[in-house]
Design a protein around this motif. Structure first.
Motif, short mmCIF file in Angstrom:
data_model
loop_
_atom_site.label_atom_id
_atom_site.label_comp_id
_atom_site.label_asym_id
_atom_site.label_seq_id
_atom_site.Cartn_x
_atom_site.Cartn_y
_atom_site.Cartn_z
N ALA A 1 7.68 -3.61 2.56
CA ALA A 1 6.25 -3.93 2.66
C ALA A 1 5.97 -5.32 2.10
O ALA A 1 5.10 -6.05 2.61
CB ALA A 1 5.43 -2.88 1.92
N SER B 1 11.23 1.09 0.98
CA SER B 1 10.00 0.95 1.77
C SER B 1 9.00 0.02 1.08
O SER B 1 8.22 -0.68 1.76
CB SER B 1 9.36 2.31 2.01
N VAL B 2 9.02 -0.02 -0.24
CA VAL B 2 8.11 -0.90 -0.99
C VAL B 2 8.52 -2.35 -0.79
O VAL B 2 7.68 -3.22 -0.51
CB VAL B 2 8.12 -0.52 -2.48
N LYS C 1 0.81 -1.23 0.00
CA LYS C 1 0.00 0.00 0.00
C LYS C 1 0.84 1.27 0.00
O LYS C 1 0.30 2.36 -0.22
CB LYS C 1 -0.95 -0.01 1.19
N VAL C 2 2.14 1.17 0.25
CA VAL C 2 2.98 2.37 0.22
C VAL C 2 3.25 2.77 -1.23
O VAL C 2 3.40 1.92 -2.10
CB VAL C 2 4.31 2.15 0.97
N PRO D 1 5.72 5.63 -2.59
CA PRO D 1 6.62 6.78 -2.49
C PRO D 1 6.59 7.63 -3.76
O PRO D 1 6.36 7.12 -4.87
CB PRO D 1 8.00 6.13 -2.29
#
Length: 264
Positions: A217, A213-214, A113-114, A116
């Motif tokens: 996740a 960050s992806v 859901k992230v 960037p």
């Protein structure tokens, strides 16, 4: 019989870019192949001149293409995929078609859901025009520099762009971007209950196309699958060009070490 490693390229990069990896892995005793996506032609130049075969090729079509290739091998191979190739590698592993998978800075699977800004900007050359869903799109030097070569000099980034880039189908990006809103998305991977071989997920800390960050996740989506091995490796200071640029061997050596640790 040596273990076979199948290398799967990502969007905008020709399969021939895997040649240094193939040479290294073969020196270590593996058999290798690097088949292109459906619609890719034999060389970078031929694909640039005639990219129409890639039009409207989506995630499902690419997965089936590699599944058919793998079905022709004597044993289940290891797959190493970069970017969208990393997503495809996870699909093949979850469906028990391969013995193990390495997903290097992989495109996000359903459930992530992230989003960037860097990832959004990297995909904008395609996603910015809905008509691109059914056709191929090439990256300019400037777009490649942002998406792939942001940690490289202009000279190295431009050289990689000249050597390896090809037009890429827009459809996989649109399918990935809408995955969380589509019931039977082709970007869905069974991260929870699939009993499978080991998986290595990696991320370069400076990657714009698939920010760290992806990938983290994605790692979390596998957290409740205790029946299978899922590892994560982080490459400090590397961007999305990490399989192509002058530092590629650092990543390749790390992958080889991981495979040895899995006794593969």
């Amino acid at each position: 019989m040596p273990t076979h490693v199948v290398f799967i390229h990502g969007l905008w990069i020709h399969s021939a870019a895997w040649k240094p990896w193939q040479d290294l892995f073969e020196e270590k005793g593996y058999a290798t192949s690097a088949p292109g996506w459906p619609g890719d032609r034999e060389t970078v130049e031929e694909t640039r001149a005639n990219p129409d075969g890639l039009d409207n090729q989506g995630i499902a079509e690419i997965c089936h293409h590699y599944a058919d290739i793998i079905a022709g091998l004597d044993e289940k191979p290891i797959v190493v995929g970069h970017s969208f190739g990393g997503l495809i590698a996870q699909e093949l592993l979850a469906n028990d078609l391969v013995a193990a998978a390495v997903a290097i800075d992989p495109a996000p699977i359903k459930g992530v859901k992230v989003l960037p800004f860097a990832q959004l900007r990297s995909g904008f050359p395609v996603l910015g025009n809905p008509a691109n869903k059914s056709r191929t799109v090439a990256l300019t030097e400037k777009q490649f520099k942002y998406a792939f070569g942001n940690v490289l000099t202009d000279e190295e980034s431009d050289a990689l762009h000249a050597a390896w880039t090809i037009p890429g189908p827009g459809r996989p990006l649109f399918e990935d971007a809408t995955a969380n809103f589509v019931r039977n998305s082709p970007a869905a991977v069974n991260t929870h209950t699939a009993v499978r071989g080991p998986l290595l997920l990696t991320s370069g800390t400076e990657d714009h196309t698939v920010p760290e960050s992806v990938t983290l996740a994605v790692v979390k989506l596998y957290a409740d699958n205790t029946a299978s091995v899922t590892d994560y490796h982080r490459y400090e200071g590397k961007g999305h060009s990490l399989t192509l640029d002058d530092g590629w061997k650092d990543v390749a050596d790390d992958v080889l070490a991981w495979l040895a640790a899995q006794e593969l």
